[in-house]
Write an enzyme that holds these catalytic residues in place. Structure first.
Site, PDB file in Angstrom:
ATOM      1  N   ASP A  29      35.135  38.792  39.175  1.00 35.73           N
ATOM      2  CA  ASP A  29      34.179  38.561  38.454  1.00 35.73           C
ATOM      3  C   ASP A  29      34.354  37.793  37.040  1.00 35.73           C
ATOM      4  O   ASP A  29      35.356  37.577  36.812  1.00 35.73           O
ATOM      5  CB  ASP A  29      33.587  39.987  38.192  1.00 35.73           C
ATOM      6  CG  ASP A  29      34.562  40.723  37.488  1.00 35.73           C
ATOM      7  OD1 ASP A  29      35.254  40.407  36.789  1.00 35.73           O
ATOM      8  OD2 ASP A  29      34.448  42.096  37.594  1.00 35.73           O
ATOM      9  N   ASP A  31      33.617  37.963  33.025  1.00 33.81           N
ATOM     10  CA  ASP A  31      33.340  38.248  31.592  1.00 33.81           C
ATOM     11  C   ASP A  31      33.227  37.403  30.439  1.00 33.81           C
ATOM     12  O   ASP A  31      34.092  36.515  30.569  1.00 33.81           O
ATOM     13  CB  ASP A  31      34.630  39.300  31.169  1.00 33.81           C
ATOM     14  CG  ASP A  31      34.725  40.365  32.319  1.00 33.81           C
ATOM     15  OD1 ASP A  31      34.037  41.393  32.534  1.00 33.81           O
ATOM     16  OD2 ASP A  31      35.836  40.115  33.270  1.00 33.81           O
ATOM     17  N   ASP A 112      43.148  44.974  26.197  1.00 34.41           N
ATOM     18  CA  ASP A 112      44.296  45.700  26.644  1.00 34.41           C
ATOM     19  C   ASP A 112      45.581  45.018  26.806  1.00 34.41           C
ATOM     20  O   ASP A 112      46.338  45.312  25.895  1.00 34.41           O
ATOM     21  CB  ASP A 112      44.023  46.570  27.826  1.00 34.41           C
ATOM     22  CG  ASP A 112      43.294  45.713  28.949  1.00 34.41           C
ATOM     23  OD1 ASP A 112      43.085  44.393  28.942  1.00 34.41           O
ATOM     24  OD2 ASP A 112      43.032  46.387  30.114  1.00 34.41           O
TER      25      ASP A 112
END
Ligand code: ATP
Ligand code: MG
Length: 418
Positions: A29, A31, A112
């Site tokens: 996907d 982002d 992260d």
């Protein structure tokens, strides 16, 4: 990105989209990170929804794709409430809400892993790297940004994400990032069950389920997701439960590679099969009727599991049916096998039986019978379902010893050929 730019905002592709494209993989996907506030994004796109409380962002729908658009965030611990919102934390450091906005560099530092913090900027077609992500990408390293222990406390799901990316990309987890994993699994107990359920699906349904499973066990994280299964795995006889589970995961990976659908219920049926068998055995000792015992055992396993991670009914119901069908598949005479063929869960239950046979030879003969039955024409099927003398004998023996008919454990002798 172009629409945001035309409206005077900055917008970059970030996360898995950049990482996977640089690795020559197809991104799952996309982002987007932008300096536009969620409300400003909302005003620019008709097909937009604002979601999330803990982490507010915009979902922009393009056909069947959803693009996640997040506003640049800062770490937010500097200053006090009077300067604006701060990041809300629990006593142990877990982030409860993270809606403090900042610039692109602030945004990079609160992501992260370094390989997830690369930005593709459409103004100059450059990849922006503030945290050393390009070097880690070429060295195949998953490295947390900042102090690993602190970052895991902020959001324990990052432990699962480390494993997921390492398995999916074939990367190593950097030693400092890996070091606390074995000790911090207990932090997963704080994660809302619904979020853990979503993570479990991502872990096991992204095409690298076997490597993911091995890494989760290696870092002692699996037991925090499936405690009952972990207990059974630790007591495994002749590696039986592990074989079944690994075969199921291999099967899932294979199907996904071939572009075939995978139903989570099948996966959960395999993940929780061994605890189910164990409960069933206990209940049979208590001399419960067979179908009652099956229902009670399934209920007990589900109740124990949902204390750790959610298991929505849309998955648990078909999972139970797959289990219950295992017993029904032992009926091989008369009209019953024909009736079972039209059961909506027949195919999954048959696939599950074949899987059991691969892991446990006592189910082999039954699985072979069904494989032959499916391949046979009408008259062949008719002959196969005739109650022969031998079948009658085996049927009466099955009735006396219901356990042997199910073939659920290593010690059970195979049902004689009909
Ligand atoms: P994929 O979509 O292939 O699973 P991804 O890296 O895009 O991988 P997403 O869950 O889509 O993962 O998140 C997008 C990006 O948001 C991540 O790459 C990362 O930069 C950031 N992110 C997501 N979850 C966290 C988290 N728990 N803590 C910090 N940053 C996160
Ligand atoms: Mg993504």
């Amino acid at each position: 990105m172009y629409r945001l730019r035309e409206a005077g905002h900055r917008a970059c592709l970030v996360g898995g989209g950049v990482r996977d494209l640089l690795l020559g993989r197809e991104p799952k996907d996309f982002d987007i990170a932008t300096d536009a506030l969620p409300e400003q994004v909302y005003a620019l796109f008709r097909n937009c929804r604002l979601i999330g409380r803990r982490f507010r962002l915009a979902h922009v729908q393009f056909g069947r794709e959803i693009i996640e658009v997040a506003t640049f965030r800062a770490c937010g611990d500097i200053g006090d409430e009077a300067d604006g919102p701060t990041v809300e934390r629990a006593k142990n450091g877990r982030i409860l809400s993270d809606n403090v906005y900042g610039d692109i560099e602030d945004d990079a530092w609160r992501r992260d892993f370094t390989v997830n913090a690369l930005y593709y900027d459409i103004t100059n077609f450059a990849v922006l790297d503030y945290v050393g992500g390009m070097a880690d990408l070429s060295n195949g390293l998953i490295r947390l940004i900042g102090d690993p222990i602190e970052r895991y406390h902020e959001d324990p799901v990052r432990m699962l994400r480390a494993v997921r990316f390492a398995a999916k990309l074939g990367f190593q987890i950097d030693p400092a990032t890996a070091a606390p994993l074995r000790q911090l699994g207990h932090l997963l107990e704080q994660i809302p069950p619904a979020r853990l359920h979503d993570e479990i699906l991502k872990l096991f349904m992204s095409g690298s389920a076997i490597q993911t499973f091995e890494l989760l066990r290696h870092y002692r994280l699996f037991g925090w997701l499936f405690p009952e299964t972990e207990r059974c795995l630790n007591r495994q006889k002749h590696h039986y439960p592990k074989v079944l589970l690994v075969r199921a995961l291999a099967n899932t990976d294979q199907r996904l590679t071939e572009g075939k659908p995978v139903h989570p219920a099948f996966l959960f049926a395999a993940l929780l099969w061994e605890p189910f068998q164990e409960r069933l055995q206990q209940l049979e000792v208590e001399a419960l009727d067979e179908s009652e015992a099956q229902q009670d055992a399934a209920e007990m396993v589900i109740q124990a599991q949902v204390r750790h991670a959610a298991l929505p009914r849309r998955h648990s119901l078909p999972m139970r049916e797959i289990w219950e069908m295992q017993q029904r598949l032992t009926c091989r005479t008369g009209k019953r096998p024909f009736r079972l063929l039209s059961h909506p869960r027949f195919r999954a239950a048959y696939d599950f039986l074949v899987l059991r046979a691969e892991a446990d030879e006592s189910a082999q003969e039954l699985a072979d019978w069904w494989t032959r039955f499916l391949a046979a024409d009408e008259s062949g099927r008719g002959r196969m379902t005739q109650p022969t003398a031998q079948a009658k004998k085996s049927k009466s023996r099955r009735r006396r010893k219901p356990r042997s008919a199910r073939g659920g454990t290593q010690t059970v002798p195979p049902v004689p050929e009909t």
